[in-house]
Design a protein around this motif. Structure first.
Motif, mmCIF file in Angstrom:
data_model
loop_
_atom_site.group_PDB
_atom_site.id
_atom_site.type_symbol
_atom_site.label_atom_id
_atom_site.label_comp_id
_atom_site.label_asym_id
_atom_site.label_seq_id
_atom_site.Cartn_x
_atom_site.Cartn_y
_atom_site.Cartn_z
ATOM 1 N N LEU A 241 -8.162 -19.247 9.214
ATOM 2 C CA LEU A 241 -8.380 -19.857 7.923
ATOM 3 C C LEU A 241 -9.359 -19.105 6.953
ATOM 4 O O LEU A 241 -8.915 -19.065 5.876
ATOM 5 C CB LEU A 241 -8.722 -21.159 7.970
ATOM 6 N N GLU A 242 -10.296 -18.500 7.413
ATOM 7 C CA GLU A 242 -11.218 -17.939 6.692
ATOM 8 C C GLU A 242 -11.605 -16.416 7.167
ATOM 9 O O GLU A 242 -12.640 -16.235 7.744
ATOM 10 C CB GLU A 242 -12.596 -18.790 6.553
ATOM 11 N N PRO A 243 -10.521 -15.642 7.048
ATOM 12 C CA PRO A 243 -10.789 -14.319 7.851
ATOM 13 C C PRO A 243 -11.691 -13.492 6.877
ATOM 14 O O PRO A 243 -11.659 -13.692 5.529
ATOM 15 C CB PRO A 243 -9.310 -13.666 7.858
ATOM 16 N N ASP A 244 -12.134 -12.351 7.576
ATOM 17 C CA ASP A 244 -12.901 -11.306 6.565
ATOM 18 C C ASP A 244 -11.827 -10.372 5.797
ATOM 19 O O ASP A 244 -10.762 -10.483 6.183
ATOM 20 C CB ASP A 244 -13.645 -10.446 7.566
ATOM 21 N N SER A 245 -12.263 -9.727 4.674
ATOM 22 C CA SER A 245 -11.410 -8.919 4.181
ATOM 23 C C SER A 245 -10.924 -7.772 5.148
ATOM 24 O O SER A 245 -11.707 -7.375 5.941
ATOM 25 C CB SER A 245 -12.194 -8.199 2.817
ATOM 26 N N TRP A 246 -9.798 -7.076 4.778
ATOM 27 C CA TRP A 246 -9.164 -6.170 5.782
ATOM 28 C C TRP A 246 -9.448 -4.882 4.929
ATOM 29 O O TRP A 246 -8.944 -4.719 3.824
ATOM 30 C CB TRP A 246 -7.513 -6.385 5.879
ATOM 31 N N GLU A 247 -9.915 -3.995 5.865
ATOM 32 C CA GLU A 247 -10.098 -2.416 4.990
ATOM 33 C C GLU A 247 -9.010 -1.546 5.499
ATOM 34 O O GLU A 247 -8.585 -1.705 6.736
ATOM 35 C CB GLU A 247 -11.361 -1.841 5.669
ATOM 36 N N THR A 248 -8.192 -1.265 4.625
ATOM 37 C CA THR A 248 -7.150 -0.472 4.686
ATOM 38 C C THR A 248 -7.361 1.031 5.050
ATOM 39 O O THR A 248 -8.752 1.442 4.591
ATOM 40 C CB THR A 248 -6.116 -0.362 3.393
ATOM 41 N N LEU A 249 -6.805 1.835 5.487
ATOM 42 C CA LEU A 249 -6.936 3.473 5.939
ATOM 43 C C LEU A 249 -7.628 4.158 4.744
ATOM 44 O O LEU A 249 -8.580 4.997 4.865
ATOM 45 C CB LEU A 249 -5.837 3.868 6.509
ATOM 46 N N ASP A 250 -7.411 3.692 3.487
ATOM 47 C CA ASP A 250 -7.902 4.529 2.354
ATOM 48 C C ASP A 250 -9.385 3.993 2.122
ATOM 49 O O ASP A 250 -9.849 5.001 1.290
ATOM 50 C CB ASP A 250 -6.964 4.418 1.125
ATOM 51 N N GLN A 251 -9.694 3.255 2.815
ATOM 52 C CA GLN A 251 -11.351 2.803 2.838
ATOM 53 C C GLN A 251 -12.083 3.369 3.859
ATOM 54 O O GLN A 251 -13.322 3.061 4.313
ATOM 55 C CB GLN A 251 -11.512 1.367 2.677
ATOM 56 N N GLN A 252 -11.470 4.113 4.693
ATOM 57 C CA GLN A 252 -12.042 4.804 5.901
ATOM 58 C C GLN A 252 -12.325 6.223 5.984
ATOM 59 O O GLN A 252 -11.203 6.878 5.495
ATOM 60 C CB GLN A 252 -11.497 4.045 7.138
ATOM 61 N N VAL B 104 0.775 -1.048 0.178
ATOM 62 C CA VAL B 104 0.044 0.134 0.106
ATOM 63 C C VAL B 104 0.959 1.263 -0.108
ATOM 64 O O VAL B 104 0.472 2.145 -0.492
ATOM 65 C CB VAL B 104 -1.131 -0.120 1.335
ATOM 66 N N TYR B 105 2.017 1.091 0.738
ATOM 67 C CA TYR B 105 2.807 2.675 0.846
ATOM 68 C C TYR B 105 4.178 2.334 0.399
ATOM 69 O O TYR B 105 4.912 1.153 0.414
ATOM 70 C CB TYR B 105 2.971 2.589 2.451
ATOM 71 N N ASP B 106 4.450 3.267 -0.375
ATOM 72 C CA ASP B 106 5.914 3.338 -1.168
ATOM 73 C C ASP B 106 6.668 4.809 -0.787
ATOM 74 O O ASP B 106 5.788 5.750 -1.217
ATOM 75 C CB ASP B 106 5.928 3.156 -2.502
ATOM 76 N N PRO B 107 7.414 4.944 0.014
ATOM 77 C CA PRO B 107 7.991 6.407 0.384
ATOM 78 C C PRO B 107 8.532 7.186 -0.773
ATOM 79 O O PRO B 107 8.465 8.288 -0.956
ATOM 80 C CB PRO B 107 9.241 5.984 1.343
ATOM 81 N N LYS B 108 8.820 6.658 -2.024
ATOM 82 C CA LYS B 108 8.858 7.266 -3.160
ATOM 83 C C LYS B 108 7.568 7.865 -4.178
ATOM 84 O O LYS B 108 7.917 8.818 -4.891
ATOM 85 C CB LYS B 108 9.639 6.302 -4.392
ATOM 86 N N ASN B 109 6.488 7.207 -3.636
ATOM 87 C CA ASN B 109 5.214 7.901 -4.249
ATOM 88 C C ASN B 109 4.801 8.930 -3.527
ATOM 89 O O ASN B 109 4.726 8.937 -2.361
ATOM 90 C CB ASN B 109 4.139 6.715 -4.255
ATOM 91 N N GLU B 110 4.352 9.931 -4.295
ATOM 92 C CA GLU B 110 3.896 11.326 -3.657
ATOM 93 C C GLU B 110 2.418 11.071 -2.935
ATOM 94 O O GLU B 110 2.090 11.623 -1.815
ATOM 95 C CB GLU B 110 3.715 12.164 -4.499
ATOM 96 N N GLU B 111 1.733 9.987 -3.436
ATOM 97 C CA GLU B 111 0.486 9.733 -2.858
ATOM 98 C C GLU B 111 0.443 9.022 -1.629
ATOM 99 O O GLU B 111 -0.481 8.662 -0.991
ATOM 100 C CB GLU B 111 -0.417 9.119 -3.998
ATOM 101 N N ASP B 112 1.539 8.430 -1.273
ATOM 102 C CA ASP B 112 1.757 7.418 -0.205
ATOM 103 C C ASP B 112 2.195 8.432 0.976
ATOM 104 O O ASP B 112 3.444 8.811 0.921
ATOM 105 C CB ASP B 112 2.434 6.147 -0.248
ATOM 106 N N ASP B 113 1.435 8.368 2.019
ATOM 107 C CA ASP B 113 1.741 9.103 3.313
ATOM 108 C C ASP B 113 2.294 8.086 4.440
ATOM 109 O O ASP B 113 1.817 7.131 4.932
ATOM 110 C CB ASP B 113 0.608 9.659 4.101
ATOM 111 N N MET B 114 3.733 8.501 4.946
ATOM 112 C CA MET B 114 4.167 7.337 5.649
ATOM 113 C C MET B 114 3.641 7.477 7.049
ATOM 114 O O MET B 114 3.671 6.424 7.912
ATOM 115 C CB MET B 114 5.817 7.616 5.671
ATOM 116 N N VAL B 115 2.859 8.402 7.460
ATOM 117 C CA VAL B 115 2.464 8.602 8.764
ATOM 118 C C VAL B 115 1.193 7.801 8.779
ATOM 119 O O VAL B 115 0.916 7.011 9.960
ATOM 120 C CB VAL B 115 1.981 9.938 9.040
ATOM 121 N N GLU B 116 0.546 7.741 7.731
ATOM 122 C CA GLU B 116 -0.535 6.657 7.478
ATOM 123 C C GLU B 116 -0.076 5.390 7.625
ATOM 124 O O GLU B 116 -1.162 4.570 8.187
ATOM 125 C CB GLU B 116 -1.410 7.137 6.336
#
Length: 420
Positions: free
Chosen positions: A328-339, A277-289
């Motif tokens: 074994l059968e977890p629910d999907s994980w909602e990342t911060l960009d979905q909240q 989800v996060y790459d420090p080289k990408n402007e759109e990715d916030d490392m604090v998040e």
């Protein structure tokens, strides 16, 4: 050592001075198949930073107590409740004189440090006539009534303060993150107000494009699920996913070999997921998040696995978690960009708070400017007085010099006759 881990984990991650009498379950691992299997030097493992303002004092007290054989023996038999309740603190009365002397010195240094902090704060507020000793009451990790001696009360207060503070530590981090996100949005909106319509539309379009790019990432596995752990097993450990074994996995990631997965060791397991989800080289990715996402993942796994809530995961707890359906059968994980981090009402309230703070800061700045101008006026006045005084002194010296020299007689001869 278990007691030190729990103390700096369960006092970061809180308190327990329990020395492990149980060895880690022996597991045979083919080290030739595992990446980066350099032997760990336990002496090089740094204790975690608790984030507490008395972190250094806490660690120093632990280090000194470690040197006392009687206290170490008691710690081996102590459980978490014994420590939290304060019963273990009473054993401090039986430690050696040498240890007590060192603890006394540590406390005096800590009291001196706190007094300096108080003085610096009060000086910045220009408060005078304050009883600094009385202000030590606000620090509840030591007994301020006896600033020279480290007593059992001090150990008890230190444990209870760390326990209470660390229980609220994650909550405080979430609150700080929320403020961070609201400030980001506030500044973005304020910037848009400075643009004309065309530029504003360009910025809005760029903002939406960055959100889209950030959200376009591979699926993130549910933290603590079999899929997530197998991915670590394969990509980080370099092992065959078909050979995945929970016991071996636990042993591999118990980095300090103390028989527990602590919070730092757990958080390290989520690096691969976060990299999706996060790459420090990408402007759109916030490392604090990214760090907030890591915290959320760790909290989720701890809530699911840490059954006794001591902020440490034992092998038994870990293996029981792998038997659950959710593993074994977890629910999907909602990342911060979905909240949504905050509501419009919360943002408006935060902006009002910022406005009030800015007004107060401006008022203080104006007051400081007036004080500066007044000081400059007084300085100029003193300089003028100094110059006037200097001129008067010069005039007096010249007059005195003239009085000491008699006027010359006609023809240039002095009236002063030499003594015969």
């Amino acid at each position: 050592m278990k007691w030190r881990t729990v103390l700096l984990q369960d006092w970061f991650f809180l308190v327990t001075y329990v020395f492990t009498a149980l060895e880690a379950v022996p597991i045979d691992i083919d080290k030739t198949k595992v990446k980066n299997t350099q032997p760990m030097d336990s002496a090089k493992i740094e204790p975690p930073d608790t984030g507490l303002y008395y972190d250094e004092y806490l660690k120093q007290v632990i280090d000194v107590l470690e040197t006392d054989s009687h206290f170490r023996e008691k710690l081996q038999k102590a459980d978490i409740e014994e420590i939290k309740s304060g019963r273990l603190s009473k054993e401090l009365d039986l430690v050696s004189h040498h240890v007590r002397t060192k603890l006394d010195e540590l406390k005096r240094q800590e009291v001196a440090r706190l007094r300096m902090l108080i003085k610096a704060k009060l000086d910045s507020l220009q408060d005078t006539g304050i009883d600094h000793h009385a202000l030590l009451k606000q620090f509840d990790h030591l007994n301020h009534l006896n600033p020279d001696k480290f007593e059992s009360t001090d150990l008890d207060m230190l444990i209870k303060a760390a326990t209470s503070d660390l229980e609220h530590y994650d909550k405080a981090r979430h609150e700080e993150f929320k403020k961070y996100e609201m400030m980001k949005e506030h500044e973005r909106r304020e910037y848009l107000k400075t643009l004309n319509e065309e530029k504003r539309k360009e910025e809005e379009s760029k903002f939406e494009e960055m959100k889209r790019k950030h959200g376009n990432h591979p699926k993130v596995n549910h933290p603590g699920s079999k899929d997530q752990l197998k991915e670590v097993w394969e990509e980080t450990d370099g092992l065959d996913p078909n050979d995945f074994d929970p016991k071996t996995f636990f042993k591999l990631h118990d980095v300090n070999s103390d028989g527990f997965l602590d919070e730092q060791e757990l958080e390290a397991l989520f690096t691969k997921e976060l990299e999706k989800v996060y790459d420090p080289k990408n402007e759109e990715d916030d490392m604090v998040e990214m760090e907030e996402e890591r915290l959320r993942m760790r909290e989720h796994v701890m809530n699911e696995v840490d059954t006794n809530k001591d902020r440490l995961v034992t092998l038994e707890e870990f293996l029981k978690a792998t038997e659950k359906k959710e593993f074994l059968e977890p629910d999907s994980w909602e990342t911060l960009d979905q909240q949504q981090f905050f509501t419009e009402e919360e943002l408006k309230e935060y902006e009002n708070l910022i406005s009030v703070q800015e007004t107060e800061l401006k008022k203080k700045a104006d007051e400081l400017q007036k004080q500066k101008e007044e000081l400059q006026r007084q300085h100029d006045q003193l300089e003028a007085q100094k110059l006037e005084y200097h001129q008067v002194v010069q005039q007096m010296e010249q007059k005195k010099l003239q009085q000491e020299i008699s006027p010359s007689a006609p023809g240039g001869e002095s009236k002063i006759q030499p003594h015969v």
